[in-house]
Design a protein around this motif. Sequence first.
Motif, PDB file in Angstrom:
ATOM      1  N   VAL A 329       0.800  -1.136  -0.226  1.00  0.00           N
ATOM      2  CA  VAL A 329       0.034   0.059   0.107  1.00  0.00           C
ATOM      3  C   VAL A 329       0.843   1.315   0.235  1.00  0.00           C
ATOM      4  CG1 VAL A 329      -1.896  -1.094   1.179  1.00  0.00           C
ATOM      5  CG2 VAL A 329      -0.409  -0.025   2.604  1.00  0.00           C
ATOM      6  N   GLU A 330       0.241   2.374  -0.432  1.00  0.00           N
ATOM      7  CA  GLU A 330       0.682   3.702  -0.302  1.00  0.00           C
ATOM      8  C   GLU A 330      -0.278   4.430   0.449  1.00  0.00           C
ATOM      9  OE1 GLU A 330       1.478   5.095  -4.288  1.00  0.00           O
ATOM     10  OE2 GLU A 330       3.046   3.750  -4.684  1.00  0.00           O
ATOM     11  N   GLY A 331       0.254   5.530   1.130  1.00  0.00           N
ATOM     12  CA  GLY A 331      -0.774   6.380   2.079  1.00  0.00           C
ATOM     13  C   GLY A 331      -0.981   5.631   3.481  1.00  0.00           C
ATOM     14  N   TRP A 332      -0.250   4.621   3.897  1.00  0.00           N
ATOM     15  CA  TRP A 332      -0.412   4.041   5.188  1.00  0.00           C
ATOM     16  C   TRP A 332       0.581   4.174   6.050  1.00  0.00           C
ATOM     17  CZ3 TRP A 332      -0.131  -0.834   7.869  1.00  0.00           C
ATOM     18  CH2 TRP A 332      -1.005  -1.061   8.830  1.00  0.00           C
ATOM     19  N   LYS A 391      -7.707   6.965   1.581  1.00  0.00           N
ATOM     20  CA  LYS A 391      -6.546   7.689   1.380  1.00  0.00           C
ATOM     21  C   LYS A 391      -5.530   6.635   1.039  1.00  0.00           C
ATOM     22  CE  LYS A 391      -7.365  11.553   4.592  1.00  0.00           C
ATOM     23  NZ  LYS A 391      -7.052  12.091   5.862  1.00  0.00           N
ATOM     24  N   VAL A 392      -5.813   5.498   1.100  1.00  0.00           N
ATOM     25  CA  VAL A 392      -4.893   4.365   0.968  1.00  0.00           C
ATOM     26  C   VAL A 392      -4.701   3.679  -0.573  1.00  0.00           C
ATOM     27  CG1 VAL A 392      -3.966   2.053   1.611  1.00  0.00           C
ATOM     28  CG2 VAL A 392      -4.848   3.629   3.417  1.00  0.00           C
ATOM     29  N   LYS A 393      -3.921   3.623  -1.129  1.00  0.00           N
ATOM     30  CA  LYS A 393      -4.028   2.934  -2.718  1.00  0.00           C
ATOM     31  C   LYS A 393      -3.114   1.882  -2.364  1.00  0.00           C
ATOM     32  CE  LYS A 393      -2.229   3.697  -7.127  1.00  0.00           C
ATOM     33  NZ  LYS A 393      -1.274   4.527  -8.115  1.00  0.00           N
ATOM     34  N   VAL A 394      -3.756   0.795  -2.690  1.00  0.00           N
ATOM     35  CA  VAL A 394      -3.203  -0.436  -2.923  1.00  0.00           C
ATOM     36  C   VAL A 394      -2.383  -0.909  -4.103  1.00  0.00           C
ATOM     37  CG1 VAL A 394      -3.686  -2.899  -2.929  1.00  0.00           C
ATOM     38  CG2 VAL A 394      -4.906  -1.616  -1.263  1.00  0.00           C
ATOM     39  N   ASP A 396      -0.312  -3.693  -4.792  1.00  0.00           N
ATOM     40  CA  ASP A 396      -0.152  -4.913  -5.056  1.00  0.00           C
ATOM     41  C   ASP A 396      -1.083  -5.795  -4.069  1.00  0.00           C
ATOM     42  OD1 ASP A 396       0.844  -7.446  -6.141  1.00  0.00           O
ATOM     43  OD2 ASP A 396       2.472  -7.506  -4.945  1.00  0.00           O
ATOM     44  N   ASP A 397      -1.895  -6.730  -4.803  1.00  0.00           N
ATOM     45  CA  ASP A 397      -2.769  -7.294  -3.753  1.00  0.00           C
ATOM     46  C   ASP A 397      -3.051  -8.738  -4.837  1.00  0.00           C
ATOM     47  OD1 ASP A 397      -5.070  -8.379  -2.520  1.00  0.00           O
ATOM     48  OD2 ASP A 397      -6.125  -6.510  -2.543  1.00  0.00           O
ATOM     49  N   SER A 398      -2.695  -9.823  -3.926  1.00  0.00           N
ATOM     50  CA  SER A 398      -2.574 -11.177  -4.567  1.00  0.00           C
ATOM     51  C   SER A 398      -3.659 -11.875  -4.389  1.00  0.00           C
ATOM     52  CB  SER A 398      -1.608 -12.029  -3.683  1.00  0.00           C
ATOM     53  OG  SER A 398      -1.850 -12.321  -2.438  1.00  0.00           O
ATOM     54  N   GLN A 403      -9.612  -2.516  -5.299  1.00  0.00           N
ATOM     55  CA  GLN A 403      -9.917  -2.282  -3.958  1.00  0.00           C
ATOM     56  C   GLN A 403     -11.432  -2.225  -3.641  1.00  0.00           C
ATOM     57  OE1 GLN A 403      -6.660   1.147  -4.046  1.00  0.00           O
ATOM     58  NE2 GLN A 403      -7.769   1.021  -2.018  1.00  0.00           N
ATOM     59  N   PRO A 404     -12.061  -2.837  -2.541  1.00  0.00           N
ATOM     60  CA  PRO A 404     -13.219  -2.817  -2.298  1.00  0.00           C
ATOM     61  C   PRO A 404     -13.907  -1.603  -2.267  1.00  0.00           C
ATOM     62  CG  PRO A 404     -11.989  -3.463  -0.373  1.00  0.00           C
ATOM     63  CD  PRO A 404     -11.182  -3.309  -1.424  1.00  0.00           C
TER      64      PRO A 404
END
Length: 512
Positions: A329-332, A391-394, A396-398, A403-404
């Motif tokens: 993530v970014e922004g966390w 505010k959080v950008k994912v 990489d998500d396996s 994003q939900p």
Amino acid sequence: MEKELNGVRLMADGIEQSAQAMGDLYIDERSSGTCCGEGPGYATPLEAMEKAPREEIVYIPCIIPPERRGEQPDYLVTVDVDPKSPTYSKVIHRLPMPNVSDELHHSGWNTCSSCHGDKTQRRDRLILPCVNSDRIYVVNVGDASRAPTLDTSIEPWEMHDKCGLGAPHTSHCLASGDIMISCMGDPDGNGKGGFILVDGKTFIVKGNWEKESVKFGYDFWYQPYHNVMISTEWGAPKCFRNGFNPADVTAGNYGNALNVWDWTTRELQQTIKLGPDGHIPLEIRFLHDPLATEGYVGCALSSSVFRFFRKEDRTWDAEKVIQVAPKKVEGWALPDMPGLITDILLSLDDRFLYFSNWLHGDVRQYDITDRRHPKLVGQLFLGGSVCRDGKVKVTDDSELKEQPAPAFIKGNRILGGPQMIQLSLDGKRLYLTTSLFSSWDKQFYPELLSQGTMMLAIDVDTRKGGLKLNPNFFVDFGKEPDGPVLAHEIRYPGGDCTSDIWLASTARKPKL
């Protein structure tokens, strides 16, 4: 039931002799299911699942946010969960505690189904340990037909002076009539795992249960038939009370082991290190069938579930069976966001396992018919930290392709993430709240302090598996009369799958 068949003395003559002594307790599928008792709860887990009436009310501790902690006391609410009632999905009673800054957290009963064979026992007192103040309240709920009242309290000095313990957490009743409460620290907030015994009639602290303490404490579950109790580890109270700091993990201030105890001698038998995949093991659940020699534990920081089991040589071991992958993530706060498994439970027929990922925001249902290979059969996102409009950008998500979306109930956005969960006895309804611990709420979901937490209900498909939000049930704890509060653990008056431990089984008695 003979008096010798209590939680402490049951195994006094060894496993084989005790199993023989318990023979009359065990019934097979052809029997009436009445066992030998008329005491609290039900004779067996399946009897509770099949014969218990639908839940009508629940009890939930509500914690005052840190900014108002010294001004208002925590309190216990009664929530109406009967869909036929005119006050369905509403708080119908509030019982304030007499002190401030307690941090009510989990709760337990003075008696449960382990006392089913004792007609003199009655489930009428709710035990409320306080994680921050080291106080324990005893609330008289009677037969659930009247408003709860405060009965008495165990003051911090009683636990400190008699047992050298603090930060009480999990409360379980014993078949002996005593109440056993796990503790997570010493009176100064250093890590120390131990257990206090409280007289179930007088509510006086009798002393320590354990013969030696361990480094950390948290939850526990006992199985008298197999002469075992297993406890888990959170961390040092002086660390987790101030929020989560990753440096405390590196410094060794959080746990990653299961502690195996001899139920009769109260001695530590084993420490099972779970390694880097088992950081902060929290809720532990044996299978409900007391003949079973296995169960599951959720590890919060590692976002994993381990199956623990007894080996042929009668020692215990654990293996990882579920892993929730972290999200880049970014922004966390960190570049990798764990799911943070904070609560797990098992259905009374030992078919399904449920857990909550507080940070990712989803509730999961697994079919555990194959104990070593759980199968994901239900998943529902309700809030969390990775909603697509946040505010959080994912990066990489396996697990997810995108994003939900944010979730809503009755026009209200669901805040925080699914945390404490409780399953109806018939397994068809899963209730949840969204607060973990006040300082952690402040750190990860600061909006909860000003807008309050929520209670939601999920309809469960018990045939094929599946989860669906109930659109008609919503308790908004942001609209409490004296300001927003943080609602935590859920308890039914008649017991539930996380409070009750059974001594009798519907399975056929095994050959030992």
